[in-house]
Design an enzyme around this catalytic site. Structure first.
Site, PDB file in Angstrom:
ATOM      1  N   SER A   9      -1.649  26.439  -6.625  1.00  0.00           N
ATOM      2  CA  SER A   9      -1.282  27.814  -6.976  1.00  0.00           C
ATOM      3  C   SER A   9      -1.761  28.190  -8.368  1.00  0.00           C
ATOM      4  CB  SER A   9       0.240  27.985  -6.891  1.00  0.00           C
ATOM      5  OG  SER A   9       0.672  27.672  -5.586  1.00  0.00           O
ATOM      6  N   ASP A  22       7.078  20.220 -27.252  1.00  0.00           N
ATOM      7  CA  ASP A  22       7.294  18.915 -26.604  1.00  0.00           C
ATOM      8  C   ASP A  22       8.372  19.119 -25.554  1.00  0.00           C
ATOM      9  OD1 ASP A  22       7.336  16.193 -25.927  1.00  0.00           O
ATOM     10  OD2 ASP A  22       6.879  15.634 -27.981  1.00  0.00           O
ATOM     11  N   THR A  28       6.462  26.593   4.514  1.00  0.00           N
ATOM     12  CA  THR A  28       5.206  25.888   4.256  1.00  0.00           C
ATOM     13  C   THR A  28       4.026  26.759   4.676  1.00  0.00           C
ATOM     14  OG1 THR A  28       6.424  23.894   4.791  1.00  0.00           O
ATOM     15  CG2 THR A  28       4.053  23.678   4.529  1.00  0.00           C
ATOM     16  N   LYS A  87       3.197  29.591   2.305  1.00  0.00           N
ATOM     17  CA  LYS A  87       2.380  29.230   1.141  1.00  0.00           C
ATOM     18  C   LYS A  87       0.904  29.314   1.491  1.00  0.00           C
ATOM     19  CE  LYS A  87       5.487  26.926  -1.737  1.00  0.00           C
ATOM     20  NZ  LYS A  87       5.519  26.353  -3.048  1.00  0.00           N
ATOM     21  N   GLU A 134      11.634  13.036  -0.557  1.00  0.00           N
ATOM     22  CA  GLU A 134      10.535  12.368  -1.256  1.00  0.00           C
ATOM     23  C   GLU A 134       9.187  12.944  -0.829  1.00  0.00           C
ATOM     24  OE1 GLU A 134      10.410  10.168  -3.650  1.00  0.00           O
ATOM     25  OE2 GLU A 134       8.262   9.762  -3.566  1.00  0.00           O
ATOM     26  N   SER A 192      13.647   5.580 -13.827  1.00  0.00           N
ATOM     27  CA  SER A 192      12.580   6.304 -14.510  1.00  0.00           C
ATOM     28  C   SER A 192      12.479   7.733 -13.983  1.00  0.00           C
ATOM     29  CB  SER A 192      11.261   5.551 -14.300  1.00  0.00           C
ATOM     30  OG  SER A 192      10.174   6.391 -14.557  1.00  0.00           O
ATOM     31  N   SER A 193      12.503   7.888 -12.655  1.00  0.00           N
ATOM     32  CA  SER A 193      12.313   9.215 -12.070  1.00  0.00           C
ATOM     33  C   SER A 193      13.459  10.145 -12.436  1.00  0.00           C
ATOM     34  CB  SER A 193      12.228   9.114 -10.547  1.00  0.00           C
ATOM     35  OG  SER A 193      11.121   8.341 -10.189  1.00  0.00           O
ATOM     36  N   TRP A 224       7.246  -0.123   3.805  1.00  0.00           N
ATOM     37  CA  TRP A 224       7.671   0.632   2.611  1.00  0.00           C
ATOM     38  C   TRP A 224       9.047   1.211   2.809  1.00  0.00           C
ATOM     39  CZ3 TRP A 224       9.022   5.590   1.075  1.00  0.00           C
ATOM     40  CH2 TRP A 224       8.835   6.613   1.993  1.00  0.00           C
ATOM     41  N   TYR A 264       8.581  15.913  -0.068  1.00  0.00           N
ATOM     42  CA  TYR A 264       8.387  17.170  -0.800  1.00  0.00           C
ATOM     43  C   TYR A 264       8.248  16.918  -2.288  1.00  0.00           C
ATOM     44  CZ  TYR A 264       9.258  19.000   3.730  1.00  0.00           C
ATOM     45  OH  TYR A 264       9.134  19.250   5.064  1.00  0.00           O
ATOM     46  N   HIS A 311      12.962  11.842   3.091  1.00  0.00           N
ATOM     47  CA  HIS A 311      12.306  13.096   3.428  1.00  0.00           C
ATOM     48  C   HIS A 311      12.134  14.015   2.230  1.00  0.00           C
ATOM     49  CE1 HIS A 311      10.016  15.470   5.985  1.00  0.00           C
ATOM     50  NE2 HIS A 311      10.526  16.491   5.331  1.00  0.00           N
ATOM     51  N   ARG A 325       1.635   1.768  14.798  1.00  0.00           N
ATOM     52  CA  ARG A 325       1.273   1.501  13.406  1.00  0.00           C
ATOM     53  C   ARG A 325       1.762   0.112  13.016  1.00  0.00           C
ATOM     54  NH1 ARG A 325       5.649   5.115   9.972  1.00  0.00           N
ATOM     55  NH2 ARG A 325       4.557   4.320   8.159  1.00  0.00           N
ATOM     56  N   HIS A 371       0.851  -1.200   0.000  1.00  0.00           N
ATOM     57  CA  HIS A 371       0.000   0.000   0.000  1.00  0.00           C
ATOM     58  C   HIS A 371       0.885   1.247   0.000  1.00  0.00           C
ATOM     59  CE1 HIS A 371      -3.034   2.964   1.022  1.00  0.00           C
ATOM     60  NE2 HIS A 371      -2.329   3.303   2.095  1.00  0.00           N
ATOM     61  N   HIS A 422      14.559  13.543  11.418  1.00  0.00           N
ATOM     62  CA  HIS A 422      13.363  13.631  12.268  1.00  0.00           C
ATOM     63  C   HIS A 422      12.486  12.383  12.103  1.00  0.00           C
ATOM     64  CE1 HIS A 422      10.988  16.096   9.028  1.00  0.00           C
ATOM     65  NE2 HIS A 422      10.778  14.812   8.888  1.00  0.00           N
ATOM     66  N   HIS A 423      12.837  11.540  11.146  1.00  0.00           N
ATOM     67  CA  HIS A 423      12.186  10.220  11.086  1.00  0.00           C
ATOM     68  C   HIS A 423      12.874   9.235  12.030  1.00  0.00           C
ATOM     69  CE1 HIS A 423       9.817  11.207   7.461  1.00  0.00           C
ATOM     70  NE2 HIS A 423      10.834  12.007   7.209  1.00  0.00           N
TER      71      HIS A 423
END
Lengths: 417, 642
Positions: free
Chosen positions: B286, B121, B346, B349, B273, B187-188, B157, B275, B271, B468, B92, B320-321
């Protein structure tokens, strides 16, 4: 849990209604669980809660202010009619630098309010404060898939080593406890929410935490880092005792395993326990009956007392034999009896524990019977079944126990107070 | 999708001197049918394929979530087995992040970025097709386990070592996971390099960086984040792969390996990721808020700058993780303060979005509803994020359901709501019809209520001590009600998503026809027909202001003059040049798929063969050259000048 006698399936539905109405928030009735981080019982957890509440207050104020402005803007500037939508577009302004600077400054200020107590508490929660360090009691907790071993370096037993228990950690109340955190396999995490936040048990890394229970009591803990399929049922208990009671407990634990009185002809005729076959009751707790849950600490104290009248010495003796014959001894230590293994929890005083299977099942003869009969049902992947009862590579059954044998094992293990 | 241009006079293929006409494959020319989709190099078709695959995986991830919630509906449940549950939450998370939200964003990058910058293109069209097919290859590898004896990956994950080692995961599920993620990383990175090159080089005349639409800015920042973050996880995955296949000891505890190293490498990627998932969302919002408020974005430079700040600081908060890993006081303090710091850009915004609404004429169409829902929910997720920055408090919330609530507020309330808004907003542009407004609004409310019912109680579950990744829980913990409500909410959320999709599918066939600019919008994509022609712009626009199309609408005479001049120039250069389609991106990706699957199975011969196909594909695609042809559309400017 103290639940009223309404149909169990219906209970959640009935409670959902007021909860949805937001009453939960007002009454805090969702925060009174056995692992509540709000119902704190010691200085570490209290410091963490106080800091958490600072963040709650600060963000709540911001939420009210920003939310009010946002809500106002959404209502006030909404185009209500088709004419509104087709009206000349509003002035095409591009922002206001002063407003931005002001809001950034306000945000920074809010964060400083959080940052100051955060820094203070990072130091406080990391290590026992200097003034109390000499008084701190040391424990070593080791994570296994999926149970906890607790060692007491301060309690050395002649010719054996430190006192070892499993899954129920008994500590002195009112005194800081420094817990060394170790693991033998994967990463686990030691968490007793009412006493302290979690710290991970990481291979090749000597972590520690400290906690203190202000009052004697019975606290719930659980592994908090995913450690394999049965992570969810890697639970433990912490029992905090007053000074005198703790000394008594230690003295008893240091004794080798208790042997029941030799069997007499009388004992042979004693009726055997009759076990129901295992059934699940939806909504019923496995780790505590209603009576147990009403006062787990009292239940724990009750568990410490042997009950010679209720025992069947012949059966217990047969159980002790089976414990060897069925190779249980290879993994479990029963100090003073035959068991010497260290792969599984030390069972020297298992009869005096309130739970078995790492805090999963209440330690009653019935539950112990269920557990021994089918451990994989309660804790999938556990090594007692996978590797003990069966060979995981081939699936071949290595240990077969019939009902009578399980009865005997239960009688034996229950006698180990 | 793209209709043949009104006057599609193909002037024949340019033949660069020395290039062969074809090698192995004849260059495909089909404009419809399966071959057209498999060989396309058109950024719009590639975007739609990204969107299609991502939508399928979004539904798959949703089904996994519903199975999880069903297992947790009641205590001590045995609806699914413990191992299947581990597979479910692992896949998931992996699916939603790597196979749903990231590729949905990639879909919008593809669809929008070239048009928003006035290009025809991306910079490297065949490379773009390659990143699409490599994404599909990675997705197949990741999910292959469902159909194999080993089962799907089941280590979470973020796959913490040593759970992914041979000792604790002897089957190949962990290999499928590591190889699958590695392939997706290719790919990314390829796609991101392409978008950076596109945005930097292919902007229309006059489109300075500080006139870029905010979405394109966020695409640019996100692309930079991807190329800087992905190498970290690539290294970490290589180490796991080497431990598992070649006996190295990066994480092998018995030989002195350090599992904590995995956590650092993973979160240095992980982390940013977060963002990578949220910055594009901020981009959609926006764009949508100004359109439906009929005002320009409030504080454009500050929104752009804060986006860059978030990207920058995002690389300095990974630990912080890991507040509970015993980092010590100083490291913990540093990461706590950095985490608080990231809340400022943040928050800025959010202030600017509210500033955009202020004084506007808010039109409450479905895209606007989802966008406003986004602000509320993202704000909530932000607040619980600030709570986590207080490290000692976080040691209680870490790995509890409080965190589950937090990141779903950010990733559903944030990223997904923004994507749902974006799909509604740009649907008419690419399909020529608007999504039914009534059912769009119904789906919004069902999703909004379902989402909050699912995830708000989780805050309480976490504070009440529920960890969790919990396959089951006992009935006496005080978690029964929260889980029950949460599960019911999840079914409601699932229903809302179904309504949303049904409305979209129905509207694709029967929806109200949309003109080029149904929302009275502000950016260049709305200046061209819906759906856009293959060449996007008959005449490359010249940009005079930030909201370029808004400016064009208010200066029609000036723009018409300019366009006819440009059209003449372009005609003098031989018309609009478009690249040829190609089989080779697909062939190369198929090679990578073969190599990945074989490698995961320890079949090194197959892996080398797959690698050979990959390199042959890339070599032949270099050899065949870009090719291309010219089209000469009748332009509105032409018509005006006649």
């Amino acid at each position: 849990m103290r639940r009223p006698l309404i149909p169990r399936k219906l209970a959640p539905c009935l409670r959902a209604l007021p909860a949805l109405a937001g009453l939960a928030l007002l009454t805090g009735c969702w925060l009174d669980g056995r692992q509540s981080t709000f119902d704190v019982k010691g200085p570490v957890a209290r410091a963490q809660l106080d800091l958490f509440m600072v963040t709650v207050y600060v963000t709540a104020v911001i939420f009210v202010v920003v939310g009010a402005v946002l809500a106002y803007a959404m209502i006030k500037f909404r185009a209500r009619t088709a004419a509104d939508e087709r009206a000349e577009p509003p002035p095409q302004g591009h922002g206001n630098f002063l407003v931005e600077i002001g809001l950034v400054s306000a945000s920074v200020l809010c964060l400083v309010i959080i940052a100051v107590p955060t820094l203070k508490n990072i130091w406080f929660t990391y290590e026992v404060p200097d003034v109390q360090r000499a008084n701190a009691y040391e424990i070593t907790a080791t994570g296994y898939q999926w149970w906890f071993k607790f060692e007491y370096p301060a309690e050395q037993i002649d010719g054996v080593g430190p006192l070892v228990t499993g899954n129920e950690l008994v500590i002195p109340a009112g005194r800081p406890v420094r817990v060394n955190l170790r693991t033998v396999d994967v990463i686990h995490s030691f968490w007793v929410p009412k006493l302290a936040g979690k710290v991970d048990m990481i291979p090749n890394r000597a972590n520690h935490l400290w906690l203190q229970a202000d009052q004697p009591g019975y606290y719930y803990g659980q592994c908090a880092e995913f450690c394999g399929d049965s992570h969810a049922i890697m639970r433990f208990r912490v029992i905090a005792l007053g000074e005198k009671e703790f000394a008594l407990w230690r003295a008893n634990q240091e004794q080798p395993a208790r042997s029941v009185a030799p069997a007499t002809a009388d004992a042979e005729r004693k009726p055997r326990a009759v076990f129901a076959s295992f059934t699940t009751h939806p909504g019923a707790a496995l780790s505590g009956s209603a009576e147990f849950d009403a006062d787990p600490f009292a239940a724990w104290q009750e568990k410490q007392r042997p009950d010679p009248a209720g025992e069947n010495p012949a059966l217990a003796a047969q159980g002790r034999r089976l414990f060897q014959e069925k190779t249980c001894i290879a993994c479990h230590t029963i100090r003073g009896h035959e068991g010497v293994g260290v792969a599984g929890p030390d069972l020297t005083h298992v009869g005096a524990r309130t739970t078995i299977a790492a805090g999963t099942l209440e330690n009653t003869p019935q539950r112990m019977h269920d557990w021994i009969a089918d451990p994989n049902h309660f804790k999938p992947g556990n090594k007692m079944f996978n590797g003990g009862y069966t060979d995981p590579a081939t699936g071949r059954r290595l240990i077969v126990l019939n009902e009578t044998e399980i009865d005997a094992l239960v009688a034996y293990l229950q006698s180990l107070k | 999708m793209a209709e043949a241009p009104a006057k599609s006079a193909f002037t024949g293929h340019d033949q660069p001197a020395g290039a062969k006409s074809f090698i192995l494959f004849r260059r495909p020319t089909a404009k419809t049918g399966l071959v057209a989709w498999l060989t396309t190099v058109d950024h719009k078709k590639i975007g739609m394929l990204y969107g299609f695959f991502a939508a399928c995986f979004f539904l798959l991830g949703g089904v996994e979530a519903l199975l999880i919630r069903t297992q947790l509906l009641v205590p001590n449940n045995h609806f699914v087995s413990a191992h299947f549950y581990s597979e479910l939450f692992t896949m998931h998370g992996t699916t939603m992040i790597f196979l749903a939200v990231m590729p949905l964003n990639a879909a919008f990058f593809n669809l929008l970025v070239p048009i928003q910058i006035g290009a025809r293109d991306v910079a490297f069209p065949r490379l773009n097709a390659f990143s699409l097919w490599v994404f599909v290859a990675g997705a197949i590898i990741l999910n292959a386990g469902w159909f194999l004896k080993a089962g799907a990956p089941a280590a979470g994950w973020f796959g913490y070592a040593p759970l992914t080692s041979k000792t604790f995961t002897p089957d190949i599920s962990a290999d499928l996971w590591t190889v699958g993620l590695q392939v997706l990383g290719v790919s990314s990175i390829v796609a991101s390099l392409n978008f950076i090159a596109t945005i930097v080089n292919l902007r229309a005349p006059g489109l300075t960086m500080m006139r870029l639409p905010v979405f394109t800015w966020m695409a640019l920042i996100t692309s930079f984040l991807i190329i800087m973050a992905m190498p970290s996880i690539a290294i970490a995955l290589v180490e796991v792969i080497f431990d598992r296949h070649f006996g190295t000891n990066f994480f092998e505890v018995s030989n002195g390996g350090q599992p904590i190293l995995w956590q650092h490498l993973f979160w240095i990627f992980g982390h940013p990721e977060v963002y990578i998932l949220i910055l594009p969302a901020m981009g959609y919002i926006s764009e949508i808020l100004p359109t439906f408020s009929r005002r320009p974005l409030f504080g454009y430079p500050i929104v752009v700058f804060s986006g860059a700040m978030i990207g920058f600081i995002g690389f300095g908060v990974w630990s912080h993780h890991m507040f509970t890993t015993g980092m010590g006081t100083v490291a913990t303090s540093a990461f706590a303060l950095a985490t608080m710091a990231i809340a400022v850009p943040t928050g800025v915004k959010i202030f600017n979005w509210i500033g955009t609404l202020w004084g506007g004429h808010l039109r409450m169409r479905p895209p606007m509803l989802f966008a406003l829902g986004f602000i509320w929910l993202f704000m909530m997720g932000g607040f619980s994020g600030v709570m986590h920055s207080a490290a000692p408090a976080d040691s209680q919330q870490h790995n509890s359901y409080f965190v589950v609530a937090h990141f779903h507020y950010v990733l559903i309330g944030g990223s997904t709501f923004a994507l749902l808004a974006a799909i509604h907003y740009w649907f008419p542009k690419f399909f020529g019809r608007t999504i039914n407004e009534f059912w769009g609004k119904v789906s919004f409310w069902v999703i909004f209520v379902g989402f909050n019912t699912t995830f708000f109680p989780m805050h309480f579950l976490g504070l009440n001590g529920m960890p969790r990744r919990t396959w089951t829980y006992d009935a006496n913990m005080g978690w029964n009600e929260g889980n029950f409500i949460s599960s019911l909410g999840a079914y409601l959320l699932g229903l809302g998503i179904l309504i949303y999709l049904a409305a979209a599918v129905w509207s694709y066939f029967r929806g109200e026809k949309a003109g080029p600019d149904p929302w009275d919008a502000r950016t260049l994509e709305w200046s061209i027909p819906s759906p856009p022609p293959e060449y996007n712009f008959a005449v490359i626009p010249t940009v005079h202001a930030r909201d370029a199309w808004w400016y064009e609408k208010s200066h029609p005479a000036e723009i018409a003059r300019e366009k006819s001049a440009h059209a003449r120039d372009e005609a003098a250069h031989g018309g609009i040049h478009l690249p040829d389609q190609s089989w080779y991106p697909l062939v190369a990706a198929a090679g990578l798929l073969t190599a990945g699957l074989c490698f995961a199975h320890d079949n090194f011969v197959g892996a080398i063969a797959g690698g050979a196909i990959l390199f042959a594909g890339i070599y032949l695609w270099s050899l065949e050259g870009p090719g291309g042809y010219h089209v000469h559309p009748e332009t509105p400017a032409d018509a005006a000048s006649h």
